[in-house]
Design a protein around this motif. Structure first.
Motif, PDB file in Angstrom:
ATOM      1  N   GLN A 163       0.853  -1.176   0.000  1.00 17.82           N
ATOM      2  CA  GLN A 163       0.000   0.000   0.000  1.00 17.82           C
ATOM      3  C   GLN A 163       0.894   1.233   0.000  1.00 17.82           C
ATOM      4  O   GLN A 163       1.857   1.315   0.763  1.00 17.82           O
ATOM      5  N   ARG A 175      -0.081   8.638   6.183  1.00 15.19           N
ATOM      6  CA  ARG A 175      -1.275   7.801   6.074  1.00 15.19           C
ATOM      7  C   ARG A 175      -1.215   7.099   4.726  1.00 15.19           C
ATOM      8  O   ARG A 175      -0.464   7.507   3.847  1.00 15.19           O
ATOM      9  N   GLU A 220      -4.503  -4.219   8.096  1.00 12.28           N
ATOM     10  CA  GLU A 220      -4.530  -3.047   8.982  1.00 12.28           C
ATOM     11  C   GLU A 220      -3.136  -2.629   9.452  1.00 12.28           C
ATOM     12  O   GLU A 220      -2.956  -1.544   9.994  1.00 12.28           O
ATOM     13  N   ARG A 221      -2.124  -3.471   9.197  1.00 13.57           N
ATOM     14  CA  ARG A 221      -0.757  -3.094   9.557  1.00 13.57           C
ATOM     15  C   ARG A 221      -0.253  -1.935   8.674  1.00 13.57           C
ATOM     16  O   ARG A 221       0.523  -1.101   9.117  1.00 13.57           O
ATOM     17  N   VAL A 238      -3.661  -2.298  16.765  1.00 16.09           N
ATOM     18  CA  VAL A 238      -4.568  -2.882  15.768  1.00 16.09           C
ATOM     19  C   VAL A 238      -4.663  -4.403  15.925  1.00 16.09           C
ATOM     20  O   VAL A 238      -5.106  -5.109  15.019  1.00 16.09           O
ATOM     21  N   GLU A 258      -3.270  -9.233   7.326  1.00 17.84           N
ATOM     22  CA  GLU A 258      -2.867  -8.200   8.276  1.00 17.84           C
ATOM     23  C   GLU A 258      -2.902  -6.825   7.614  1.00 17.84           C
ATOM     24  O   GLU A 258      -2.046  -5.973   7.855  1.00 17.84           O
ATOM     25  N   PRO A 265      -1.794   0.915   7.354  1.00 18.20           N
ATOM     26  CA  PRO A 265      -2.063   2.245   7.910  1.00 18.20           C
ATOM     27  C   PRO A 265      -1.339   2.478   9.236  1.00 18.20           C
ATOM     28  O   PRO A 265      -0.906   3.594   9.528  1.00 18.20           O
ATOM     29  N   TRP A 266      -1.187   1.401  10.017  1.00 16.15           N
ATOM     30  CA  TRP A 266      -0.469   1.530  11.286  1.00 16.15           C
ATOM     31  C   TRP A 266       0.993   1.908  11.018  1.00 16.15           C
ATOM     32  O   TRP A 266       1.538   2.791  11.678  1.00 16.15           O
TER      33      TRP A 266
END
Length: 185
Positions: free
Chosen positions: A7, A175, A163-164, A121, A161, A166-167
């Motif tokens: 991402q 972001r 959500e890792r 998260v 995983e 954005p974390w």
């Protein structure tokens, strides 16, 4: 073996800013077994000379015309444009490589042991299949199919995983700025 998912977290015209963000991400990672992979789509004789002097053992193959490749013992200059790849390099080669490729689309991928635990998260340590950072120079995508004047930093995670990502971006004050996509091998 599964692919990682990546991402984007930064797009910038300043290559040194991209490298600073990569270094900050590496600063929180478990860097055991750190390797760096280099890929470039080269059409300039000048860029090719510079990259081959730095990575003389790089693999290359013709991009759509002819059948030249590094394993054939032929001169890559005769087959431009070419794709060039070098796996398992050293971090010290990154800046010289980026200078040598010039404006050619290129990616540098840092491959390491793990991302840290992300308790906010609900994630433990992230293992090797999703522990990468990629800097795309002069390209908007990991496949270098969308040339650009700017540079993009991607964080790689396991799909389960997601959500890792954005974390990780938040850990370096950023972001996510695009979709989670399957990364090439």
């Amino acid at each position: 073996m599964s692919n990682s998912y990546a991402q984007p977290i930064l797009r910038t015209a300043d290559l040194s800013e991209g490298l600073r963000i990569v270094q900050r991400l590496l600063g929180i990672a478990d860097l055991r077994d750190l390797e760096v992979d280099f890929d470039a789509r080269i059409s300039s004789p000048h860029s090719l000379s510079g990259v081959l002097s730095l990575l003389p053992d790089a693999d290359w193959w013709a991009e759509g015309h002819g059948d030249g490749a590094s394993d054939m013992g032929v001169d890559p200059m005769a087959y431009l444009p070419i794709w060039l790849r070098r796996w398992a390099g050293t971090p010290e080669t990154v800046v010289p490589f980026l200078k040598a490729v010039g404006d050619s689309p290129a990616t540098v991928r840092w491959d390491f042991n793990a991302w840290p635990e992300a308790p906010e998260v609900g994630l433990g340590v992230g293992g090797t299949r999703g522990a990468f950072v990629t800097l795309c120079a002069h390209a908007r995508d990991l496949d270098q199919e969308e040339p650009a004047a700017d540079h993009t930093v991607f964080v790689h995670v396991k799909q389960v995983e997601a959500e890792r990502a954005p974390w990780l971006a938040a850990q370096v004050g950023l972001r996510v700025i695009g979709d989670l996509v399957m990364a090439p091998h």
